[in-house]
Design a protein around this motif. Sequence first.
Motif, PDB file in Angstrom:
ATOM      1  N   MET A   1     -15.019  -4.428   1.578  1.00 59.23           N
ATOM      2  CA  MET A   1     -13.832  -5.239   1.830  1.00 59.23           C
ATOM      3  C   MET A   1     -13.493  -5.228   3.318  1.00 59.23           C
ATOM      4  SD  MET A   1     -11.540  -3.977  -1.432  1.00 59.23           S
ATOM      5  CE  MET A   1     -10.232  -5.158  -1.139  1.00 59.23           C
TER       6      MET A   1
ATOM      7  N   ARG B   1     -16.478  -0.489  -0.357  1.00 59.79           N
ATOM      8  CA  ARG B   1     -16.750  -1.591  -1.290  1.00 59.79           C
ATOM      9  C   ARG B   1     -17.030  -2.903  -0.561  1.00 59.79           C
ATOM     10  NH1 ARG B   1     -11.461  -0.135  -4.931  1.00 59.79           N
ATOM     11  NH2 ARG B   1     -12.279   1.784  -5.900  1.00 59.79           N
TER      12      ARG B   1
ATOM     13  N   ARG C   1     -12.019   3.734   0.749  1.00 57.08           N
ATOM     14  CA  ARG C   1     -12.596   3.180  -0.484  1.00 57.08           C
ATOM     15  C   ARG C   1     -12.809   1.677  -0.358  1.00 57.08           C
ATOM     16  NH1 ARG C   1      -8.736   6.576  -2.900  1.00 57.08           N
ATOM     17  NH2 ARG C   1      -7.395   4.788  -3.378  1.00 57.08           N
ATOM     18  N   MET C   2     -11.825   1.001   0.224  1.00 54.80           N
ATOM     19  CA  MET C   2     -11.942  -0.444   0.419  1.00 54.80           C
ATOM     20  C   MET C   2     -13.137  -0.769   1.317  1.00 54.80           C
ATOM     21  SD  MET C   2      -7.868  -1.315   0.934  1.00 54.80           S
ATOM     22  CE  MET C   2      -8.185  -2.954   1.560  1.00 54.80           C
ATOM     23  N   LYS C   3     -13.316   0.024   2.375  1.00 53.82           N
ATOM     24  CA  LYS C   3     -14.428  -0.202   3.293  1.00 53.82           C
ATOM     25  C   LYS C   3     -15.765   0.027   2.602  1.00 53.82           C
ATOM     26  CE  LYS C   3     -16.165   1.243   7.829  1.00 53.82           C
ATOM     27  NZ  LYS C   3     -15.925   2.157   8.991  1.00 53.82           N
TER      28      LYS C   3
ATOM     29  N   ASP D   1       0.820  -1.213   0.000  1.00 56.51           N
ATOM     30  CA  ASP D   1       0.000   0.000   0.000  1.00 56.51           C
ATOM     31  C   ASP D   1       0.851   1.259   0.000  1.00 56.51           C
ATOM     32  OD1 ASP D   1      -2.479  -1.542   0.465  1.00 56.51           O
ATOM     33  OD2 ASP D   1      -1.621  -1.891   2.456  1.00 56.51           O
TER      34      ASP D   1
ATOM     35  N   LYS E   1      -7.478   5.414   0.685  1.00 53.85           N
ATOM     36  CA  LYS E   1      -7.501   4.075   0.089  1.00 53.85           C
ATOM     37  C   LYS E   1      -8.310   3.106   0.934  1.00 53.85           C
ATOM     38  CE  LYS E   1      -4.622   0.196  -1.366  1.00 53.85           C
ATOM     39  NZ  LYS E   1      -3.273  -0.266  -1.739  1.00 53.85           N
ATOM     40  N   PHE E   2      -8.091   3.127   2.255  1.00 52.89           N
ATOM     41  CA  PHE E   2      -8.804   2.188   3.125  1.00 52.89           C
ATOM     42  C   PHE E   2     -10.275   2.556   3.263  1.00 52.89           C
ATOM     43  CE2 PHE E   2      -4.628   0.655   3.892  1.00 52.89           C
ATOM     44  CZ  PHE E   2      -4.757  -0.619   4.413  1.00 52.89           C
TER      45      PHE E   2
ATOM     46  N   ARG F   1      -7.778  -4.957   6.850  1.00 52.47           N
ATOM     47  CA  ARG F   1      -6.573  -5.792   6.876  1.00 52.47           C
ATOM     48  C   ARG F   1      -5.395  -4.930   7.293  1.00 52.47           C
ATOM     49  NH1 ARG F   1      -3.494  -4.093   2.836  1.00 52.47           N
ATOM     50  NH2 ARG F   1      -4.339  -3.545   0.794  1.00 52.47           N
TER      51      ARG F   1
END
Length: 287
Positions: free
Chosen positions: A116, A114, A110-112, A25, A107-108, A119
């Motif tokens: 995801m 979606r 955006r991941m959340k 990352d 970034k995290f 991690r």
Amino acid sequence: MTIQWFPGHMAKARREVTENLKLVDIVFELVDARLPVSSRNPMLEQIVHQKTKLMILTKADMADERETAKWIEYYATQGIQAVAINSFEGKDLQKVLKETRVLLKPKFDRMKSRGMKPRAIRAMILGIPNVGKSTLINRFAKKNIARTGNTPGVTKSQQWIKIAKELELLDTPGILWPKFEDQQIGFKLALSGAIKDAVLRMEDLAVYALRFLEAHYPERLQERFQLETVGDDLEQVFNHIGQLRKVYATGGEVDYDAVAELIVRDVRNEHLGRLTFDFVEDEAPLE
């Protein structure tokens, strides 16, 4: 004189770093706080490219505090987030984590969004040899996981190291660029221990150190070696230091080789105090 030092394992490491960037990352680019420009491999900028990056100035406890503050401010004007740490004692590691979280929050998030699962942050550690990569890892882990040493080339391969639940680090070997066209950079790297002593003549390195002190830290030159100036008569200078420090060869004459080693050792062991070799006012390292 062009200084060349590029062991084969470093060429391999460069290829592996390029291949593994997609797995992380963020990149932790480590530079020596004493020489933030000279210890920064220009090839790494090409390799890392657009990857999120945190600049970590290691060995801040050995550098001139005033100059380190200037470098942190300078990097900020260039849009580069930087922190200075004393990795040997494990201080300031929370600053690294804090800035990493800030840089990766978008970034995290955006991941959340979606769906995801959370991690650990995956970070790659990059830098030239002997800049403190393995020491930093060991302080994060609070145990000796990565091998350390005060000579270049200790880490020979890449390795993943898990630091609790929040952070996973990919350690990499130190990567130097193939040659130093600027001899000043070669001298600075040699003084810091980043390149092997065999690459440069010890006498030349000692003379560079004395002239550097005369130009930037004259009070330290006077205090340690009782010298106001260096001048052109280097034989006289070496004789003076040899007699002052009682460095004699068999027969009672001053041992010039031993004097040269003494001067370099004094700089490296901080007997002349905290020194910085790169100055914001003298350099234009970044575009």
